[in-house]
Scaffold this motif. Structure first.
Motif, PDB file in Angstrom:
ATOM      1  N   ASN A  60       0.736  -1.028   0.226  1.00  0.00           N
ATOM      2  CA  ASN A  60      -0.116   0.317   0.166  1.00  0.00           C
ATOM      3  C   ASN A  60       0.839   1.194  -0.316  1.00  0.00           C
ATOM      4  N   ARG A  65       1.942  -2.423   5.025  1.00  0.00           N
ATOM      5  CA  ARG A  65       0.701  -3.474   4.348  1.00  0.00           C
ATOM      6  C   ARG A  65       0.846  -4.506   2.596  1.00  0.00           C
ATOM      7  N   VAL A  67      -0.841  -5.676   0.102  1.00  0.00           N
ATOM      8  CA  VAL A  67      -2.738  -5.647  -1.032  1.00  0.00           C
ATOM      9  C   VAL A  67      -2.588  -6.536  -1.978  1.00  0.00           C
ATOM     10  N   GLN A  74      -6.035  -6.372   3.187  1.00  0.00           N
ATOM     11  CA  GLN A  74      -4.467  -6.000   3.360  1.00  0.00           C
ATOM     12  C   GLN A  74      -4.011  -6.985   4.335  1.00  0.00           C
ATOM     13  N   CYS A  82      -4.561 -11.722   6.774  1.00  0.00           N
ATOM     14  CA  CYS A  82      -5.213 -10.526   6.469  1.00  0.00           C
ATOM     15  C   CYS A  82      -6.227  -9.853   8.012  1.00  0.00           C
TER      16      CYS A  82
END
Length: 109
Positions: A60, A65, A67, A74, A82
């Motif tokens: 991200n 995170r 993605v 995420q 997750c």
């Protein structure tokens, strides 16, 4: 199996690899400080779909995170769990890595 040199993966960055030489990245590696985390490049929710939205782009904007480009789930970089999206609580499959002499390798099992 050798993937790359540690200094070829900048801190806070990610990179995909094709260790089986299938023509598609199947392993993703994320570096945070001096730690590296390896994951199968396959979303647990979306049928194993590759996760990068563009070559080597797995993170991200905050770079904290992983993605999934298919549906925006995420995942925590360190645990693979997750934290947001339709697969909440599921996790990525870990790929064991070893950093030795500034080189990142897939751990032999």
């Amino acid at each position: 199996m050798f993937l790359c040199r540690l200094d070829e993966l900048p801190d806070g960055d990610s990179r995909g690899f094709d260790p089986a030489r299938t023509g598609q990245d199947t392993v993703l590696v994320v570096r945070q400080d001096e730690r590296v985390f390896g994951w199968r490049d396959a979303c647990p929710h979306h049928g194993g779909t590759p996760m990068a939205w563009r070559k080597d782009e797995y993170l991200n904007a905050a770079r904290d995170r992983i993605v999934c480009a298919a549906h925006g789930a995420q995942f925590d970089v360190a645990t693979g769990i997750c934290t947001l999206g339709p697969c909440l609580g599921q996790r990525l499959h870990s790929v064991g890595l070893v950093v030795d002499d500034n080189e990142i390798h897939i751990r032999e099992t």
